[in-house]
Design a protein around this motif. Structure first.
Motif, PDB file in Angstrom:
ATOM      1  N   GLU A   1      33.487   3.012 -12.861  1.00 35.93           N
ATOM      2  CA  GLU A   1      33.614   3.015 -14.321  1.00 35.93           C
ATOM      3  C   GLU A   1      34.473   4.179 -14.803  1.00 35.93           C
ATOM      4  O   GLU A   1      35.297   4.018 -15.707  1.00 35.93           O
ATOM      5  CB  GLU A   1      32.235   3.076 -14.977  1.00 35.93           C
ATOM      6  CG  GLU A   1      31.441   1.797 -14.839  1.00 35.93           C
ATOM      7  CD  GLU A   1      30.031   1.911 -15.390  1.00 35.93           C
ATOM      8  OE1 GLU A   1      29.649   2.983 -15.903  1.00 35.93           O
ATOM      9  OE2 GLU A   1      29.291   0.917 -15.294  1.00 35.93           O
TER      10      GLU A   1
ATOM     11  N   TYR B   1      43.227   4.919 -20.128  1.00 37.65           N
ATOM     12  CA  TYR B   1      43.937   5.916 -20.942  1.00 37.65           C
ATOM     13  C   TYR B   1      45.392   6.041 -20.509  1.00 37.65           C
ATOM     14  O   TYR B   1      46.230   6.530 -21.244  1.00 37.65           O
ATOM     15  CB  TYR B   1      43.294   7.297 -20.820  1.00 37.65           C
ATOM     16  CG  TYR B   1      41.876   7.379 -21.326  1.00 37.65           C
ATOM     17  CD1 TYR B   1      41.478   6.717 -22.476  1.00 37.65           C
ATOM     18  CD2 TYR B   1      40.930   8.128 -20.652  1.00 37.65           C
ATOM     19  CE1 TYR B   1      40.174   6.792 -22.926  1.00 37.65           C
ATOM     20  CE2 TYR B   1      39.623   8.217 -21.103  1.00 37.65           C
ATOM     21  CZ  TYR B   1      39.260   7.547 -22.241  1.00 37.65           C
ATOM     22  OH  TYR B   1      37.980   7.631 -22.684  1.00 37.65           O
TER      23      TYR B   1
ATOM     24  N   ARG C   1      38.097   3.456 -13.950  1.00 36.79           N
ATOM     25  CA  ARG C   1      38.592   2.417 -14.856  1.00 36.79           C
ATOM     26  C   ARG C   1      38.894   2.989 -16.240  1.00 36.79           C
ATOM     27  O   ARG C   1      39.905   2.670 -16.849  1.00 36.79           O
ATOM     28  CB  ARG C   1      37.583   1.276 -14.971  1.00 36.79           C
ATOM     29  CG  ARG C   1      38.122   0.096 -15.784  1.00 36.79           C
ATOM     30  CD  ARG C   1      37.043  -0.856 -16.201  1.00 36.79           C
ATOM     31  NE  ARG C   1      35.924  -0.263 -16.886  1.00 36.79           N
ATOM     32  CZ  ARG C   1      35.936   0.129 -18.164  1.00 36.79           C
ATOM     33  NH1 ARG C   1      37.010   0.008 -18.891  1.00 36.79           N
ATOM     34  NH2 ARG C   1      34.861   0.654 -18.710  1.00 36.79           N
ATOM     35  N   GLN C   2      38.028   3.876 -16.719  1.00 41.87           N
ATOM     36  CA  GLN C   2      38.267   4.495 -18.022  1.00 41.87           C
ATOM     37  C   GLN C   2      39.528   5.363 -17.997  1.00 41.87           C
ATOM     38  O   GLN C   2      40.328   5.317 -18.936  1.00 41.87           O
ATOM     39  CB  GLN C   2      37.068   5.343 -18.446  1.00 41.87           C
ATOM     40  CG  GLN C   2      35.894   4.527 -18.900  1.00 41.87           C
ATOM     41  CD  GLN C   2      34.679   5.382 -19.192  1.00 41.87           C
ATOM     42  OE1 GLN C   2      34.613   6.551 -18.812  1.00 41.87           O
ATOM     43  NE2 GLN C   2      33.699   4.810 -19.848  1.00 41.87           N
ATOM     44  N   TYR C   3      39.715   6.131 -16.951  1.00 44.96           N
ATOM     45  CA  TYR C   3      40.916   6.971 -16.862  1.00 44.96           C
ATOM     46  C   TYR C   3      42.188   6.139 -16.759  1.00 44.96           C
ATOM     47  O   TYR C   3      43.203   6.482 -17.352  1.00 44.96           O
ATOM     48  CB  TYR C   3      40.822   7.949 -15.693  1.00 44.96           C
ATOM     49  CG  TYR C   3      39.923   9.130 -15.964  1.00 44.96           C
ATOM     50  CD1 TYR C   3      39.848   9.701 -17.223  1.00 44.96           C
ATOM     51  CD2 TYR C   3      39.149   9.674 -14.963  1.00 44.96           C
ATOM     52  CE1 TYR C   3      39.021  10.773 -17.485  1.00 44.96           C
ATOM     53  CE2 TYR C   3      38.318  10.764 -15.208  1.00 44.96           C
ATOM     54  CZ  TYR C   3      38.262  11.302 -16.474  1.00 44.96           C
ATOM     55  OH  TYR C   3      37.450  12.363 -16.720  1.00 44.96           O
TER      56      TYR C   3
END
Length: 161
Positions: free
Chosen positions: A56, A64, A59-61
């Motif tokens: 997670e 961005y 995936r978030q990085y």
């Protein structure tokens, strides 16, 4: 009371109703998701849950990583279609797709280089999980691009199902 002030009152009531609905669904989601997270933690165990959280985070990085380019699709495509036509809208779409593909590729290459150099997050990441993570990143990135593309083209029925 004038017609304009009555319409203003109606729109305020509608906004308040919508805000209450969103807030209520958010609270309900928190109450539902907490027990689900406990069950998931029990099923996966410490290492599996750690891998899921690392997935997670990565995936978030990578989300961005597109630097806001994907937000250009729903903003710029309708403007280009209205002012300059289909060719300009297609150019915007192509630039955003290319940029998104390059940044995603760089992120995946960096991730695999770190893995090859021995960064396994204390043994949590293995080859199988790296492959799953790579496929997940490509899938999520493709879905995000298509979502914004469809919004830009006004295909809202395709987004909502």
């Amino acid at each position: 009371m004038t017609k304009a002030s009555k319409e203003m009152g109606d729109s305020k009531r509608e906004a308040l109703k919508l805000s209450s609905l969103v807030m209520g669904s958010t609270v309900l989601l928190k109450f539902v998701s907490f027990p689900m997270n406990v069950v998931i933690a029990q099923l996966l165990g410490p290492a599996g849950l750690g891998a899921l959280r690392i997935f997670e985070l990565i995936r978030q990085y990578t989300a961005y990583n597109h630097l806001g380019m994907l937000m250009a699709l729903p903003r710029q495509i309708p403007l280009a279609l209205a002012k300059e036509g289909e060719d300009q809208a297609n150019k915007i779409q192509d630039v955003v797709f290319t940029s998104n593909s390059i940044t995603l590729s760089l992120a995946i290459i960096l991730l695999w280089v770190l893995y090859a150099c021995g960064m396994t997050f204390q043994g949590v990441m293995n080859l199988e999980r790296m492959i799953i993570l790579t496929v997940a990143l490509v899938t999520v990135s493709s879905e995000t691009f298509m979502h914004n593309y469809m919004k830009g083209r006004g295909e809202f029925s395709a987004i909502t199902g």
